[in-house]
Design a protein around this motif. Sequence first.
Motif, mmCIF file in Angstrom:
data_model
loop_
_atom_site.group_PDB
_atom_site.id
_atom_site.type_symbol
_atom_site.label_atom_id
_atom_site.label_comp_id
_atom_site.label_asym_id
_atom_site.label_seq_id
_atom_site.Cartn_x
_atom_site.Cartn_y
_atom_site.Cartn_z
ATOM 1 N N VAL A 1 -2.795 0.910 0.127
ATOM 2 C CA VAL A 1 -2.604 1.870 -1.213
ATOM 3 C C VAL A 1 -3.718 3.039 -1.009
ATOM 4 O O VAL A 1 -4.656 2.599 -0.982
ATOM 5 C CB VAL A 1 -2.532 0.749 -2.331
ATOM 6 N N THR A 2 -3.367 3.947 -1.147
ATOM 7 C CA THR A 2 -4.459 5.170 -0.825
ATOM 8 C C THR A 2 -5.028 5.834 -1.790
ATOM 9 O O THR A 2 -4.324 5.629 -3.449
ATOM 10 C CB THR A 2 -3.853 6.211 0.057
ATOM 11 N N THR B 1 -6.144 10.507 2.654
ATOM 12 C CA THR B 1 -6.234 9.377 3.158
ATOM 13 C C THR B 1 -4.663 9.166 3.672
ATOM 14 O O THR B 1 -4.422 8.443 4.521
ATOM 15 C CB THR B 1 -6.771 8.393 2.252
ATOM 16 N N GLN B 2 -3.838 9.179 2.467
ATOM 17 C CA GLN B 2 -2.488 8.898 2.751
ATOM 18 C C GLN B 2 -2.020 9.296 4.145
ATOM 19 O O GLN B 2 -1.493 8.804 4.973
ATOM 20 C CB GLN B 2 -1.618 9.233 1.878
ATOM 21 N N ALA C 1 -4.093 -3.702 1.362
ATOM 22 C CA ALA C 1 -5.316 -3.191 1.218
ATOM 23 C C ALA C 1 -5.672 -1.719 0.503
ATOM 24 O O ALA C 1 -4.668 -0.815 1.052
ATOM 25 C CB ALA C 1 -5.938 -2.958 2.696
ATOM 26 N N GLY C 2 -6.447 -1.569 -0.312
ATOM 27 C CA GLY C 2 -6.949 -0.049 -1.064
ATOM 28 C C GLY C 2 -7.615 0.520 0.168
ATOM 29 O O GLY C 2 -8.634 -0.001 0.585
ATOM 30 N N LEU C 3 -7.292 1.768 0.200
ATOM 31 C CA LEU C 3 -8.074 2.672 1.284
ATOM 32 C C LEU C 3 -8.580 3.814 0.367
ATOM 33 O O LEU C 3 -8.002 4.826 -0.054
ATOM 34 C CB LEU C 3 -7.392 3.143 2.282
ATOM 35 N N VAL D 1 2.174 2.557 0.422
ATOM 36 C CA VAL D 1 3.008 2.483 -0.918
ATOM 37 C C VAL D 1 2.403 2.751 -2.119
ATOM 38 O O VAL D 1 0.917 2.882 -2.175
ATOM 39 C CB VAL D 1 3.718 1.004 -1.119
ATOM 40 N N ASP D 2 2.946 3.248 -3.067
ATOM 41 C CA ASP D 2 2.308 3.708 -4.254
ATOM 42 C C ASP D 2 1.598 2.475 -5.169
ATOM 43 O O ASP D 2 2.084 1.388 -5.061
ATOM 44 C CB ASP D 2 3.454 4.474 -5.319
#
Length: 232
Positions: free
Chosen positions: A56-57, A62-63, A27-29, A74-75
């Motif tokens: 994935v931030t 957010t990270q 999921a992209g955050l 993760v990157d």
Amino acid sequence: MDKAQQDALKKAAGIEAAKLVTNGMIAGLGTGSTVRFLVDELGRRVQEEGLQFTGVTTSRRTQEQAEGYGIKIVDVDDVDHIDVTIDGADEVDKNFDGIKGGGAALLWEKIVATNSNKIVWIVDESKVVDTIGAFPLPVEVIPFGAGHVIKKFEAKGYKPVLRLDADGKEVRTDENNFVVDLHLGRIDHPRELAEDLINTVGVVEHGLFLNMVDTVIVGDPNGPRVMTNGNK
Ligand SMILES: O=C[C@H](O)[C@H](O)[C@H](O)COP(=O)(O)O
């Protein structure tokens, strides 16, 4: 609407969107005050319900928040796909054209969004507008020669303002670039504007996200409302 009411609507949209993240997903955050509520809810589910997903931030902020909850981050280059990205927005219209970047995260947000199978935005109802542009349009600009870019924008009537922090220093993005906000009032031809901006040397990216989002979850006093983009 006061800030407490607006925060309640943002939180409701964030909690609703968190339901879209299930075990095993990538999921992209996104970034911003609305996404903070999303990440709080995902963190709660990780800790209390054993939810397992990979994030994935779109910003260091957010990270840090996500990792604080033990969410695996993760990157973007370490995944071959992103199932869904959930992000905030500054404005969105009925054509699903929007403005992002109020929090200076537009570049990483656009990179993550364009590599996602599905894009969901979470907003409070004040962000849904007839015509975008009342919110100043953020443009990420390389510091070298930024003064000349600003002069070019001025000559075109874009009303640029270099974004400064509370101490009067230039705001820096996670890529160490500047942000120039265009005070346009309204944007009647977003595609022409996007084309012009991206072709200006020194511009890295702009905050126009045109017909990219699939679903918008709107925090509404009557409960979260879903707008689905049928034109993608
Ligand atoms: O750069 C920041 C992002 O595009 C945000 O998602 C956007 O500014 C909305 O932020 P907020 O939820 O704080 O209004």
